[in-house]
Design an enzyme around this catalytic site. Structure first.
Site, PDB file in Angstrom:
ATOM      1  N   LYS A   1      -8.018   8.642   2.109  1.00  0.00           N
ATOM      2  CA  LYS A   1      -7.691   7.562   1.167  1.00  0.00           C
ATOM      3  C   LYS A   1      -6.432   7.970   0.386  1.00  0.00           C
ATOM      4  CE  LYS A   1     -10.680   4.938  -1.130  1.00  0.00           C
ATOM      5  NZ  LYS A   1     -10.621   3.593  -0.550  1.00  0.00           N
TER       6      LYS A   1
HETATM    7  C1  LIG Z   1      -9.203   1.042   4.317  1.00  0.00           C
HETATM    8  C2  LIG Z   1     -10.642   1.111   3.943  1.00  0.00           C
HETATM    9  N1  LIG Z   1     -11.572   1.027   4.913  1.00  0.00           N
HETATM   10  C3  LIG Z   1     -12.876   1.078   4.637  1.00  0.00           C
HETATM   11  C4  LIG Z   1     -13.326   1.202   3.334  1.00  0.00           C
HETATM   12  C5  LIG Z   1     -14.793   1.278   3.067  1.00  0.00           C
HETATM   13  O1  LIG Z   1     -15.146   2.580   2.654  1.00  0.00           O
HETATM   14  P1  LIG Z   1     -16.376   2.823   1.701  1.00  0.00           P
HETATM   15  O2  LIG Z   1     -17.525   2.134   2.321  1.00  0.00           O
HETATM   16  O3  LIG Z   1     -16.535   4.293   1.659  1.00  0.00           O
HETATM   17  O4  LIG Z   1     -16.023   2.235   0.382  1.00  0.00           O
HETATM   18  C6  LIG Z   1     -12.399   1.281   2.296  1.00  0.00           C
HETATM   19  C7  LIG Z   1     -12.837   1.430   0.906  1.00  0.00           C
HETATM   20  O5  LIG Z   1     -12.809   2.490   0.362  1.00  0.00           O
HETATM   21  C8  LIG Z   1     -11.028   1.255   2.601  1.00  0.00           C
HETATM   22  O6  LIG Z   1     -10.109   1.337   1.638  1.00  0.00           O
END
Ligand SMILES: Cc1ncc(COP(=O)(O)O)c(C=O)c1O
Length: 320
Positions: free
Chosen positions: A171
């Site tokens: 991230k």
């Molecule tokens: C690009 C992206 N994909 C998927 C997710 C989903 O991840 P999570 O379920 O850990 O929030 C997120 C959110 O954080 C994201 O920014």
């Protein structure tokens, strides 16, 4: 003209979505919101050199429950390692900081927590050797990301970033420019969200969510090698599917499978379980939220709100 389109698409907002809150945690200190400012030449502002997390807190009658707190901090430090940022705090120290911050703000309602590690002010060298690395946590009241029960999505013309460019498994702040391109186009064209394809034309994910397709009672989701973030909600849904005896297949997903799906839903910490009712204006299934989505969304909500831990009490942290 441009502003009109943006207003129609709900992009230009007249009020700020997040209200300032009393305290922010920054570099080991709980500090007032007003004092928690950063220099205009902070490296991360110019080059996107930061990593972050999004964590949810769910208010109950007498407590606030944080979902998968530890796993979020593990992923934060993994993202930092990928970007080669050295954070001086451990997962446990950050978890404690997070709890201290929420208690200082006396937050009890549904909230969102945003930890961020970023390169601070020193100079303009892209290598940021010996530059300060800052760590902050912000927490604020938050209800829903999508204010709609069923989403109309499109397949974006923007390609998802991929590992040799900027790794989507981390991230990284700068990665989100890729999502912003897709999201703004989608909004201007009247869609709620964009689904991005990866560099080989397979389905990757939404701009901030993972995607699941339901076909013949089974779940199909792009594998970790499909240029996706390894979402914790995705992982939770895979776990809950097992408990509900629903088979999950992780593999490459073709764009055309979106048009023949029985059901589709997106998963994310901010988005929760968000049903998709159309893709590129073609209805998904009968155009209504389907039974598998409903069942898993209910299980997910029961889990995060502490009604049923489904054998994973370690996923819930009580703040008070
Ligand atoms: C690009 C992206 N994909 C998927 C997710 C989903 O991840 P999570 O379920 O850990 O929030 C997120 C959110 O954080 C994201 O920014």
């Amino acid at each position: 003209m441009r502003v009109d389109l943006e207003q129609q698409a709900g992009i230009v907002k007249t009020k700020t979505e997040i209200q300032p809150i009393d305290f922010v945690w920054i570099n080991g200190q709980v500090t007032s919101w007003e004092e928690a400012t950063i220099p205009i030449m902070s490296h991360a502002l110019h080059y996107g050199t930061g990593v972050f997390e999004g964590i949810r807190g769910y208010g109950t009658n007498d407590n606030l429950l944080l979902f998968r707190l530890h796993d979020h901090f593990v992923r934060l430090l993994e993202s930092a390692r990928i970007l080669d940022l050295e954070c001086k705090y451990s997962e446990i120290e950050l978890e404690n900081a997070c709890l201290e911050l929420i208690r200082s703000n006396k937050l009890k309602e549904d909230c969102y927590i945003r930890p961020i590690i970023f390169v601070g002010f020193s100079g303009i060298n892209l290598g940021f050797i010996n530059y300060p690395i800052n760590t902050a946590i912000i927490a604020f009241p938050f209800k829903t990301y999508f204010g709609k029960p069923g989403l109309d999505v499109c397949v974006s013309s923007w390609t998802r970033t991929y590992d040799p460019v900027t790794p989507p498994m981390a991230k990284i702040c700068g990665n989100y420019v890729n999502s912003v391109f897709a999201k703004r186009d989608a909004a201007k064209n009247g869609y709620d969200e964009a689904i991005m394809l990866n560099s080989v034309g397979k389905v990757s994910e939404g701009t901030g969510e993972n995607i699941f397709v339901v076909k013949n009672g089974m779940l199909i989701t792009p594998s970790l090698g499909s240029s996706i973030l390894g979402g914790l909600t995705r992982d939770t849904i895979i776990y809950l599917s097992g408990r509900n005896r629903i088979r999950v297949i992780e593999r490459e997903v073709a764009r055309s499978e979106l048009y023949t799906a029985d059901e589709i839903f997106l998963t994310g910490t901010a988005a929760g379980i968000a049903p998709v009712i159309s893709v590129d204006r073609r209805p998904v299934g009968n155009g209504k939220v389907g039974p598998v989505t409903e069942r898993l969304a209910k299980a997910y909500f029961d889990l995060v709100s502490g009604r049923d831990d489904f054998g994973h009490s370690d996923w819930i942290t009580k703040v008070y």
